[in-house]
Each structure stands twice: as structure tokens, then as C-alpha cells.
Design a protein around this motif. Sequence first.
Motif, PDB file in Angstrom:
ATOM      1  N   GLU A 284      -0.254  17.975  42.761  1.00 20.54           N
ATOM      2  CA  GLU A 284      -1.282  16.972  41.617  1.00 20.54           C
ATOM      3  C   GLU A 284      -0.076  15.740  42.174  1.00 20.54           C
ATOM      4  O   GLU A 284       0.550  15.335  42.253  1.00 20.54           O
ATOM      5  CB  GLU A 284      -0.985  17.263  40.232  1.00 20.54           C
ATOM      6  CG  GLU A 284      -2.618  18.268  40.256  1.00 20.54           C
ATOM      7  CD  GLU A 284      -1.202  18.710  38.262  1.00 20.54           C
ATOM      8  OE1 GLU A 284      -2.675  17.490  37.965  1.00 20.54           O
ATOM      9  OE2 GLU A 284      -0.971  18.916  37.927  1.00 20.54           O
ATOM     10  N   LEU A 285      -0.739  14.627  42.491  1.00 17.36           N
ATOM     11  CA  LEU A 285      -0.396  13.370  42.637  1.00 17.36           C
ATOM     12  C   LEU A 285      -0.255  12.667  40.944  1.00 17.36           C
ATOM     13  O   LEU A 285      -1.325  12.217  40.158  1.00 17.36           O
ATOM     14  CB  LEU A 285      -1.357  11.940  43.401  1.00 17.36           C
ATOM     15  CG  LEU A 285      -0.639  11.161  43.948  1.00 17.36           C
ATOM     16  CD1 LEU A 285       0.284  11.143  45.037  1.00 17.36           C
ATOM     17  CD2 LEU A 285      -1.716  10.090  44.925  1.00 17.36           C
ATOM     18  N   PHE A 286       1.383  11.757  41.673  1.00 20.92           N
ATOM     19  CA  PHE A 286       1.463  10.948  40.265  1.00 20.92           C
ATOM     20  C   PHE A 286       2.015   9.782  40.013  1.00 20.92           C
ATOM     21  O   PHE A 286       2.647   9.860  41.565  1.00 20.92           O
ATOM     22  CB  PHE A 286       2.358  11.884  39.301  1.00 20.92           C
ATOM     23  CG  PHE A 286       2.076  13.287  37.892  1.00 20.92           C
ATOM     24  CD1 PHE A 286       1.000  12.977  37.327  1.00 20.92           C
ATOM     25  CD2 PHE A 286       2.079  14.805  38.907  1.00 20.92           C
ATOM     26  CE1 PHE A 286       0.809  13.968  37.048  1.00 20.92           C
ATOM     27  CE2 PHE A 286       1.535  15.153  38.662  1.00 20.92           C
ATOM     28  CZ  PHE A 286       0.640  15.119  37.001  1.00 20.92           C
ATOM     29  N   PRO A 287       2.060   8.627  39.839  1.00 23.92           N
ATOM     30  CA  PRO A 287       2.518   7.734  40.241  1.00 23.92           C
ATOM     31  C   PRO A 287       3.860   7.912  39.617  1.00 23.92           C
ATOM     32  O   PRO A 287       4.334   8.507  38.476  1.00 23.92           O
ATOM     33  CB  PRO A 287       2.380   6.116  39.283  1.00 23.92           C
ATOM     34  CG  PRO A 287       1.564   7.135  38.226  1.00 23.92           C
ATOM     35  CD  PRO A 287       1.346   8.493  38.822  1.00 23.92           C
ATOM     36  N   ASN A 288       4.869   6.796  40.109  1.00 19.92           N
ATOM     37  CA  ASN A 288       6.824   7.685  39.695  1.00 19.92           C
ATOM     38  C   ASN A 288       6.573   7.128  38.532  1.00 19.92           C
ATOM     39  O   ASN A 288       7.810   8.018  37.565  1.00 19.92           O
ATOM     40  CB  ASN A 288       7.034   6.510  40.177  1.00 19.92           C
ATOM     41  CG  ASN A 288       7.955   6.763  42.173  1.00 19.92           C
ATOM     42  OD1 ASN A 288       7.646   8.216  42.951  1.00 19.92           O
ATOM     43  ND2 ASN A 288       8.387   5.724  43.215  1.00 19.92           N
TER      44      ASN A 288
ATOM     45  N   ASN B 155       7.744  10.129  36.503  1.00 17.42           N
ATOM     46  CA  ASN B 155       8.968  10.619  36.861  1.00 17.42           C
ATOM     47  C   ASN B 155       9.797  12.083  35.829  1.00 17.42           C
ATOM     48  O   ASN B 155      10.297  12.641  35.839  1.00 17.42           O
ATOM     49  CB  ASN B 155       9.580   9.892  38.110  1.00 17.42           C
ATOM     50  CG  ASN B 155      10.283  11.437  38.576  1.00 17.42           C
ATOM     51  OD1 ASN B 155      10.969  12.023  39.210  1.00 17.42           O
ATOM     52  ND2 ASN B 155      11.714  11.056  38.705  1.00 17.42           N
TER      53      ASN B 155
ATOM     54  N   THR C 255       8.771  18.950  42.699  1.00 14.84           N
ATOM     55  CA  THR C 255       8.452  17.325  42.661  1.00 14.84           C
ATOM     56  C   THR C 255       8.419  17.227  43.948  1.00 14.84           C
ATOM     57  O   THR C 255       9.538  17.884  44.586  1.00 14.84           O
ATOM     58  CB  THR C 255       8.773  16.826  41.595  1.00 14.84           C
ATOM     59  OG1 THR C 255      10.644  16.468  41.626  1.00 14.84           O
ATOM     60  CG2 THR C 255       8.327  16.711  40.285  1.00 14.84           C
TER      61      THR C 255
ATOM     62  N   THR D 174       8.747  13.527  46.525  1.00 12.43           N
ATOM     63  CA  THR D 174       8.828  12.207  46.700  1.00 12.43           C
ATOM     64  C   THR D 174       7.543  12.096  47.752  1.00 12.43           C
ATOM     65  O   THR D 174       8.139  12.147  49.211  1.00 12.43           O
ATOM     66  CB  THR D 174      10.075  10.668  46.726  1.00 12.43           C
ATOM     67  OG1 THR D 174      10.862  11.540  46.016  1.00 12.43           O
ATOM     68  CG2 THR D 174       9.528   9.919  46.665  1.00 12.43           C
TER      69      THR D 174
ATOM     70  N   ASP E 206       5.753   4.710  45.795  1.00 12.53           N
ATOM     71  CA  ASP E 206       4.986   4.706  44.446  1.00 12.53           C
ATOM     72  C   ASP E 206       5.066   5.424  43.726  1.00 12.53           C
ATOM     73  O   ASP E 206       4.370   5.817  43.093  1.00 12.53           O
ATOM     74  CB  ASP E 206       3.798   3.196  44.634  1.00 12.53           C
ATOM     75  CG  ASP E 206       3.743   1.954  45.479  1.00 12.53           C
ATOM     76  OD1 ASP E 206       4.729   2.063  44.847  1.00 12.53           O
ATOM     77  OD2 ASP E 206       3.296   1.652  46.313  1.00 12.53           O
ATOM     78  N   HIS E 207       4.723   7.405  44.639  1.00 14.00           N
ATOM     79  CA  HIS E 207       4.317   8.421  43.881  1.00 14.00           C
ATOM     80  C   HIS E 207       4.919   9.489  44.114  1.00 14.00           C
ATOM     81  O   HIS E 207       5.694   9.616  45.637  1.00 14.00           O
ATOM     82  CB  HIS E 207       2.393   8.376  44.827  1.00 14.00           C
ATOM     83  CG  HIS E 207       1.684   7.723  44.003  1.00 14.00           C
ATOM     84  ND1 HIS E 207       1.229   6.640  45.226  1.00 14.00           N
ATOM     85  CD2 HIS E 207       0.997   7.569  43.707  1.00 14.00           C
ATOM     86  CE1 HIS E 207       0.285   5.931  44.216  1.00 14.00           C
ATOM     87  NE2 HIS E 207      -0.216   6.125  43.299  1.00 14.00           N
TER      88      HIS E 207
ATOM     89  N   LEU F  11       4.404  14.116  44.058  1.00 10.93           N
ATOM     90  CA  LEU F  11       3.426  14.991  44.040  1.00 10.93           C
ATOM     91  C   LEU F  11       4.354  15.979  43.116  1.00 10.93           C
ATOM     92  O   LEU F  11       5.468  16.217  43.180  1.00 10.93           O
ATOM     93  CB  LEU F  11       3.041  15.479  45.648  1.00 10.93           C
ATOM     94  CG  LEU F  11       2.110  15.100  46.498  1.00 10.93           C
ATOM     95  CD1 LEU F  11       2.628  15.488  47.932  1.00 10.93           C
ATOM     96  CD2 LEU F  11       1.005  14.373  45.892  1.00 10.93           C
TER      97      LEU F  11
ATOM     98  N   GLU G  72      -4.054   8.008  53.694  1.00 13.38           N
ATOM     99  CA  GLU G  72      -2.789   8.660  53.272  1.00 13.38           C
ATOM    100  C   GLU G  72      -1.820   9.421  52.937  1.00 13.38           C
ATOM    101  O   GLU G  72      -1.806   9.590  55.129  1.00 13.38           O
ATOM    102  CB  GLU G  72      -3.760   9.850  52.553  1.00 13.38           C
ATOM    103  CG  GLU G  72      -4.943   9.440  51.616  1.00 13.38           C
ATOM    104  CD  GLU G  72      -6.152  10.290  50.692  1.00 13.38           C
ATOM    105  OE1 GLU G  72      -6.654  10.070  49.716  1.00 13.38           O
ATOM    106  OE2 GLU G  72      -5.284  11.738  51.178  1.00 13.38           O
TER     107      GLU G  72
END
Length: 104
Positions: A13-17, A20, A35, A37, A41-42, A44, A76
Motif C-alpha cells: 500500500e502507498l502512503f504519504p510520508n 509514518n 515499510t 521508503t 513523498d511516499h 510503502l 511511477e
Amino acid sequence: MPKSTAIGEYIAELFPNEFNEQLDIVQKHRHLNYTFTLNADHILDSAWVGNDTRYLNHAQGEGENTTAEIQWVSGEHRILFFTTRYIKKGEELLFNYGENYWLG
């Protein structure tokens, strides 16, 4: 498996930093950390959604036999794993998690 063979892509899944800190809380509670990096900006996280690449374990130095590379694919960032040397059938796949992994 020869050197420079593609192992697979890190699916997660992709999350914004900014997420964290919340992910850190869950990881500490579960004693699991998936996780990675992705870029500035993101991040995983494959704790809930992922593939078998999330189970690659840590090694450094001579124990490493794969490497993770962040590549630009179809507009991407993607994390891809490649072998760094010949790997025998049944040998565990290992890569270096990096210095920042152990800070958490």
C-alpha cells in the motif's frame, strides 16, 4: 539463478510520508515492520497488502544476495529486487535493509 536476475517488485500500500508515525505505532504493537521508503513523498507498507517480496530477510556484507532498486516505471517509482550474485536453488534471498531501518 544468475547474477542480475529480476526477483520481483515490492508490492504494498502507498502512503504519504505524513502517515509514518501512525504506521510506526502499529508496527511496534505487532512487532512487524514492512515499510519501505519509496521516494521523498511516499512510503510503502506491505503489512496488509503485499506479495512474497515482503518476506526477504536482512543481511549485510557477504550475506547479501539481492538488492532493492527504486526505478521509474511507466511514470511511477517502483521497488524492484535483483540478484547480486549467482543464487543456488533453495538459498534464502537476503538484502540489506539499510541504516535507517534499525533506528525505529
